[in-house]
Design a protein around this motif. Structure first.
Motif, PDB file in Angstrom:
ATOM      1  N   GLY A 437      12.657  -4.739 -25.832  1.00  0.00           N
ATOM      2  CA  GLY A 437      11.823  -5.884 -26.173  1.00  0.00           C
ATOM      3  C   GLY A 437      11.902  -7.017 -25.169  1.00  0.00           C
ATOM      4  N   LYS A 438      12.776  -6.881 -24.154  1.00  0.00           N
ATOM      5  CA  LYS A 438      12.931  -7.930 -23.139  1.00  0.00           C
ATOM      6  C   LYS A 438      12.311  -7.536 -21.797  1.00  0.00           C
ATOM      7  CE  LYS A 438      17.299  -9.655 -25.096  1.00  0.00           C
ATOM      8  NZ  LYS A 438      18.720  -9.936 -24.808  1.00  0.00           N
ATOM      9  N   ILE A 439      11.725  -6.364 -21.745  1.00  0.00           N
ATOM     10  CA  ILE A 439      11.143  -5.860 -20.494  1.00  0.00           C
ATOM     11  C   ILE A 439       9.634  -5.702 -20.680  1.00  0.00           C
ATOM     12  CG2 ILE A 439      11.206  -4.016 -18.764  1.00  0.00           C
ATOM     13  CD1 ILE A 439      13.983  -3.264 -19.780  1.00  0.00           C
ATOM     14  N   LYS A 440       8.864  -6.181 -19.698  1.00  0.00           N
ATOM     15  CA  LYS A 440       7.404  -6.029 -19.774  1.00  0.00           C
ATOM     16  C   LYS A 440       6.856  -5.562 -18.430  1.00  0.00           C
ATOM     17  CE  LYS A 440       6.145 -10.823 -18.611  1.00  0.00           C
ATOM     18  NZ  LYS A 440       5.385 -12.016 -19.038  1.00  0.00           N
ATOM     19  N   LEU A 441       5.810  -4.771 -18.502  1.00  0.00           N
ATOM     20  CA  LEU A 441       5.147  -4.270 -17.294  1.00  0.00           C
ATOM     21  C   LEU A 441       4.359  -5.399 -16.639  1.00  0.00           C
ATOM     22  CD1 LEU A 441       4.222  -1.822 -15.503  1.00  0.00           C
ATOM     23  CD2 LEU A 441       2.289  -1.594 -17.079  1.00  0.00           C
ATOM     24  N   ILE A 442       4.542  -5.581 -15.339  1.00  0.00           N
ATOM     25  CA  ILE A 442       3.748  -6.587 -14.626  1.00  0.00           C
ATOM     26  C   ILE A 442       2.828  -5.959 -13.587  1.00  0.00           C
ATOM     27  CG2 ILE A 442       5.264  -8.551 -15.020  1.00  0.00           C
ATOM     28  CD1 ILE A 442       6.500  -8.084 -12.271  1.00  0.00           C
ATOM     29  N   ASP A 443       3.112  -4.708 -13.166  1.00  0.00           N
ATOM     30  CA  ASP A 443       2.202  -4.047 -12.220  1.00  0.00           C
ATOM     31  C   ASP A 443       2.595  -2.580 -12.082  1.00  0.00           C
ATOM     32  OD1 ASP A 443       0.070  -3.760 -10.545  1.00  0.00           O
ATOM     33  OD2 ASP A 443       0.814  -5.085  -8.967  1.00  0.00           O
ATOM     34  N   CYS A 444       1.625  -1.747 -11.733  1.00  0.00           N
ATOM     35  CA  CYS A 444       1.892  -0.357 -11.378  1.00  0.00           C
ATOM     36  C   CYS A 444       0.832   0.094 -10.390  1.00  0.00           C
ATOM     37  CB  CYS A 444       1.918   0.543 -12.613  1.00  0.00           C
ATOM     38  SG  CYS A 444       0.419   0.544 -13.603  1.00  0.00           S
ATOM     39  N   TRP A 445       1.210   0.959  -9.467  1.00  0.00           N
ATOM     40  CA  TRP A 445       0.274   1.418  -8.453  1.00  0.00           C
ATOM     41  C   TRP A 445       0.581   2.852  -8.061  1.00  0.00           C
ATOM     42  CZ3 TRP A 445       4.018  -2.174  -8.193  1.00  0.00           C
ATOM     43  CH2 TRP A 445       4.986  -2.113  -7.179  1.00  0.00           C
ATOM     44  N   THR A 446      -0.409   3.532  -7.514  1.00  0.00           N
ATOM     45  CA  THR A 446      -0.345   4.972  -7.280  1.00  0.00           C
ATOM     46  C   THR A 446      -0.458   5.281  -5.788  1.00  0.00           C
ATOM     47  OG1 THR A 446      -2.733   5.395  -7.318  1.00  0.00           O
ATOM     48  CG2 THR A 446      -1.621   5.209  -9.457  1.00  0.00           C
ATOM     49  N   PRO A 447      -0.304   6.561  -5.411  1.00  0.00           N
ATOM     50  CA  PRO A 447      -0.540   6.923  -4.003  1.00  0.00           C
ATOM     51  C   PRO A 447      -1.929   6.526  -3.518  1.00  0.00           C
ATOM     52  CG  PRO A 447       0.592   8.701  -5.113  1.00  0.00           C
ATOM     53  CD  PRO A 447       0.249   7.702  -6.168  1.00  0.00           C
ATOM     54  N   TYR A 448      -2.922   6.557  -4.432  1.00  0.00           N
ATOM     55  CA  TYR A 448      -4.270   6.166  -4.016  1.00  0.00           C
ATOM     56  C   TYR A 448      -4.325   4.687  -3.635  1.00  0.00           C
ATOM     57  CZ  TYR A 448      -9.240   5.345  -3.886  1.00  0.00           C
ATOM     58  OH  TYR A 448     -10.496   4.986  -3.478  1.00  0.00           O
ATOM     59  N   THR A 449      -3.485   3.870  -4.261  1.00  0.00           N
ATOM     60  CA  THR A 449      -3.454   2.439  -3.936  1.00  0.00           C
ATOM     61  C   THR A 449      -3.102   2.229  -2.465  1.00  0.00           C
ATOM     62  OG1 THR A 449      -2.682   2.010  -6.194  1.00  0.00           O
ATOM     63  CG2 THR A 449      -2.509   0.206  -4.609  1.00  0.00           C
ATOM     64  N   TYR A 450      -2.127   2.990  -1.965  1.00  0.00           N
ATOM     65  CA  TYR A 450      -1.740   2.871  -0.551  1.00  0.00           C
ATOM     66  C   TYR A 450      -2.890   3.288   0.370  1.00  0.00           C
ATOM     67  CZ  TYR A 450       3.071   2.139  -2.055  1.00  0.00           C
ATOM     68  OH  TYR A 450       4.210   1.624  -2.623  1.00  0.00           O
ATOM     69  N   HIS A 451      -3.635   4.293  -0.052  1.00  0.00           N
ATOM     70  CA  HIS A 451      -4.800   4.705   0.735  1.00  0.00           C
ATOM     71  C   HIS A 451      -5.868   3.608   0.722  1.00  0.00           C
ATOM     72  CE1 HIS A 451      -8.075   7.144   2.310  1.00  0.00           C
ATOM     73  NE2 HIS A 451      -8.794   6.773   1.273  1.00  0.00           N
ATOM     74  N   ARG A 452      -6.137   3.053  -0.440  1.00  0.00           N
ATOM     75  CA  ARG A 452      -7.175   2.025  -0.564  1.00  0.00           C
ATOM     76  C   ARG A 452      -6.811   0.765   0.208  1.00  0.00           C
ATOM     77  NH1 ARG A 452      -7.552  -2.216  -3.921  1.00  0.00           N
ATOM     78  NH2 ARG A 452      -5.808  -1.482  -5.192  1.00  0.00           N
ATOM     79  N   MET A 453      -5.548   0.368   0.142  1.00  0.00           N
ATOM     80  CA  MET A 453      -5.142  -0.883   0.763  1.00  0.00           C
ATOM     81  C   MET A 453      -4.928  -0.755   2.268  1.00  0.00           C
ATOM     82  SD  MET A 453      -5.187  -3.168  -1.537  1.00  0.00           S
ATOM     83  CE  MET A 453      -4.355  -4.471  -0.633  1.00  0.00           C
ATOM     84  N   ASN A 454      -4.317   0.353   2.703  1.00  0.00           N
ATOM     85  CA  ASN A 454      -3.918   0.453   4.109  1.00  0.00           C
ATOM     86  C   ASN A 454      -4.409   1.716   4.809  1.00  0.00           C
ATOM     87  OD1 ASN A 454      -2.264  -2.001   4.134  1.00  0.00           O
ATOM     88  ND2 ASN A 454      -0.929  -0.881   2.744  1.00  0.00           N
ATOM     89  N   ASN A 455      -5.385   2.402   4.190  1.00  0.00           N
ATOM     90  CA  ASN A 455      -5.936   3.643   4.769  1.00  0.00           C
ATOM     91  C   ASN A 455      -4.869   4.725   4.962  1.00  0.00           C
ATOM     92  OD1 ASN A 455      -8.560   2.478   5.058  1.00  0.00           O
ATOM     93  ND2 ASN A 455      -7.851   1.431   6.893  1.00  0.00           N
ATOM     94  N   CYS A 456      -3.800   4.678   4.181  1.00  0.00           N
ATOM     95  CA  CYS A 456      -2.710   5.645   4.339  1.00  0.00           C
ATOM     96  C   CYS A 456      -3.184   7.056   3.995  1.00  0.00           C
ATOM     97  CB  CYS A 456      -1.529   5.276   3.450  1.00  0.00           C
ATOM     98  SG  CYS A 456      -0.746   3.718   3.893  1.00  0.00           S
ATOM     99  N   TYR A 457      -2.924   7.986   4.890  1.00  0.00           N
ATOM    100  CA  TYR A 457      -3.307   9.385   4.723  1.00  0.00           C
ATOM    101  C   TYR A 457      -2.609   9.970   3.497  1.00  0.00           C
ATOM    102  CZ  TYR A 457      -3.885  14.324   6.058  1.00  0.00           C
ATOM    103  OH  TYR A 457      -4.193  15.664   6.085  1.00  0.00           O
ATOM    104  N   TYR A 458      -3.383  10.384   2.505  1.00  0.00           N
ATOM    105  CA  TYR A 458      -2.837  10.887   1.251  1.00  0.00           C
ATOM    106  C   TYR A 458      -1.837   9.912   0.628  1.00  0.00           C
ATOM    107  CZ  TYR A 458      -5.065  15.451   1.599  1.00  0.00           C
ATOM    108  OH  TYR A 458      -5.992  16.465   1.646  1.00  0.00           O
TER     109      TYR A 458
END
Length: 548
Positions: A437-458
């Motif tokens: 009850g003291k922990i909350k999600l503030i963000d999550c990201w996937t391998p696709y996020t790295y591709h979208r943000m920095n053009n990372c291959y796969y």
């Protein structure tokens, strides 16, 4: 008039190349697709919390070491920089037992031997190699001092078998090396540290960096390093353009033949040619159709983005051209990442891996997760009395394809990644019920996020998983068939990462400087030859007049 260097990408490699180029007297412009510099070396805010996405430890914090001198020249570190010095490197739990790799290596050795006396031989070998690697990271004046340090090293392994035994770590994967230990917790120590395909010596090397005080966390973390490098670049007069993606490199239509001396010997040997029919790059074209003229272009971005978007695939090294989707002989990996805010500083955790109920993430299933506590980074991470913890789970090509396909349905994509993140949150609460009850999600990201943000291959934010003998371990910085286009990326040199990225900026600029110097010399020689030819022609005509 100084020549102009245009750099694509403002990650650490691009900023490094920009700083070195300005120091060499070139006019420099860097173009970055994102609104902030740094590339994969990034951090961002989520409310009052900061998420640091890169630096867990930074190689080169030991003063006067070779890497420290590079960081200092780039402005990333200085003699006044403050560091976070953690006491432990990582901890692993399994079946009610726990082992920790401490900065004090003798403490680690003692606890390992107490845990598993039957593994004494392997434990002492691991400790010996870590201590040796740590010793060799100290700044030495010359090779004689390095040799003396090696000779002074007292190893558990007989000196005659030392190198043979070391190579076993280099060529065995973490999974294979783990099998040499009898105790299951020590096996987990090797398999938990990095993805299963890495060579086992990475644990030795990384831990030795920590033990040698050469891998601490600089103040400000990832964002602080980038901010200081950007300031250095701008103070030198460099121009940084953010939010301006590059669509392609514009090549001249005219071809010309140049001697092999124009290219580095390594590039000539690599391509096995004697003469090269080359083209010049005239500059770059931005996505808004703006043309930017350049004398030299440096591609400091993902290598597959370079040879697929900025340039045609035919310009890539042969080994890169042969890589097919999902059939990469040199494997790559990415991560599914989650960040949580905690009410409380959670001092029980620094970096801890523990067993949990299985959780499915894309195509992989995990029964162990690693939680890293960022409280030690400083008060900018979270308000006082709180902290941020992160979990990173290794993902492979098939996982990226899963997320990529799911991303075509944005609502479903967001729902799925949040479901996975909450499953991870549940596993953390099961291990630490006092924080329920003291922990909350503030963000999550996937391998696709790295591709979208920095053009990372796969989604690969690291380079290939290779050994030093792999074909893709060392790639040329020259681009085949192009005279004035170069590469600066951690993809090019084994082992990769931010130290490699920072060093390659200097390597590429030195290459450009040598080309300019060679061109100046050839121009002077050509002028002398032309002058001599005119003198000979004049003498010949005079001789003809006299004889006639």
């Amino acid at each position: 008039m100084s020549k102009k260097v245009v750099i694509v990408g403002a990650g650490l490699a691009g900023l490094s190349a920009g700083i070195y180029a300005r120091q060499a007297g070139y006019d420099v412009e860097i173009y970055e697709k994102n609104l902030e510099a740094g590339g994969c070396c990034s951090a961002w805010k989520r409310g009052p919390y900061t998420i640091d996405n890169c630096i867990h430890w930074m190689t080169g914090t030991l003063k006067d070491s070779m890497q420290y001198k590079i960081w200092k020249n780039l402005g990333a570190l200085s003699d006044d920089t403050k560091y976070i010095k953690r006491e432990s490197f990582l901890s692993c739990e399994y079946q009610g037992q726990k082992i920790t790799l401490w900065r004090d290596i003798e403490r680690t050795k003692k606890e390992m031997l107490e845990l598993s006396p039957e593994d004494e031989k392997e434990i002492l070998r691991f400790i010996d190699y870590t201590r040796l690697a740590s010793t060799l990271q100290q700044p030495y004046e010359n090779f004689t001092e390095v040799r003396n340090a090696f000779n002074d090293f007292n190893s558990y392994v007989p000196r005659s078998k030392l190198l043979t035994s070391v190579f076993e770590y280099v060529f065995k994967s973490s999974t294979d090396m783990a099998k040499q230990f009898k105790h299951p917790l020590l096996q987990k120590l090797f398999t938990d540290f990095m993805c299963k395909d890495y060579e086992s010596y990475w644990l030795v090397l990384s831990y030795s960096i920590f033990v040698a005080n050469n891998g601490d966390i600089p103040e400000g973390g990832s964002a602080g390093v980038v901010e200081r490098m950007v300031k250095t670049f701008k103070d030198l007069g460099g121009k940084l353009y953010l939010g301006l993606p590059v669509s392609k490199i514009v090549l001249s239509k005219q071809k010309f033949t140049i001697d092999k001396e124009v290219f580095s010997k390594r590039a000539v040997d690599y391509y096995k040619v004697r003469k090269i029919t080359a083209r010049n790059a005239e500059g770059i074209l931005l996505v808004d159709e703006t043309f930017v003229e350049a004398d030299y272009v440096i591609c400091a971005c993902d290598i597959f983005y370079t040879f697929g978007t900025l340039l045609k695939r035919k310009y890539a090294p042969a080994s890169i051209r042969r890589i097919k989707h999902g059939k990469c002989k040199s494997p790559i990996y990415s991560s599914f990442q989650t960040a949580f805010a905690v009410r409380g500083e959670m001092p029980e955790v620094d970096q801890l891996t523990f067993s949990c109920r299985p959780v499915n993430v894309a195509k992989e299933t995990y029964d162990r997760i690693c939680v890293k506590n960022y409280r030690c980074y400083g008060d900018y991470i979270a308000p006082k009395g709180e902290t941020v913890i992160q979990v990173s789970l290794v993902q492979y090509v098939q996982d990226y394809e899963y997320w990529h396909k799911l991303r075509q349905q944005p609502v479903l994509y967001k729902k799925k990644k949040n479901e996975v993140a909450h499953e991870i949150l549940t596993r953390i609460e099961e291990r630490f019920p006092e924080y329920r009850g003291k922990i909350k999600l503030i963000d999550c990201w996937t391998p696709y996020t790295y591709h979208r943000m920095n053009n990372c291959y796969y989604g690969a934010y690291m380079r290939f998983i290779t050994t030093a003998t792999n074909r893709n371990a060392f790639l040329p910085i020259d681009v085949k068939d192009l005279r004035n286009v170069f590469l600066a990326s951690h993809w090019l040199r084994y082992p990769g990462g931010i130290p490699t990225a920072s060093a390659l900026g200097g390597v590429v600029v030195n290459r450009i400087k040598h080309l300019d110097e060679d061109q100046i010399i050839r121009t002077k020689v050509k002028k002398k030859l032309q002058k001599r030819r005119k003198q000979l022609e004049k003498q010949y005509k005079l001789a003809e007049e006299i004889t006639s």
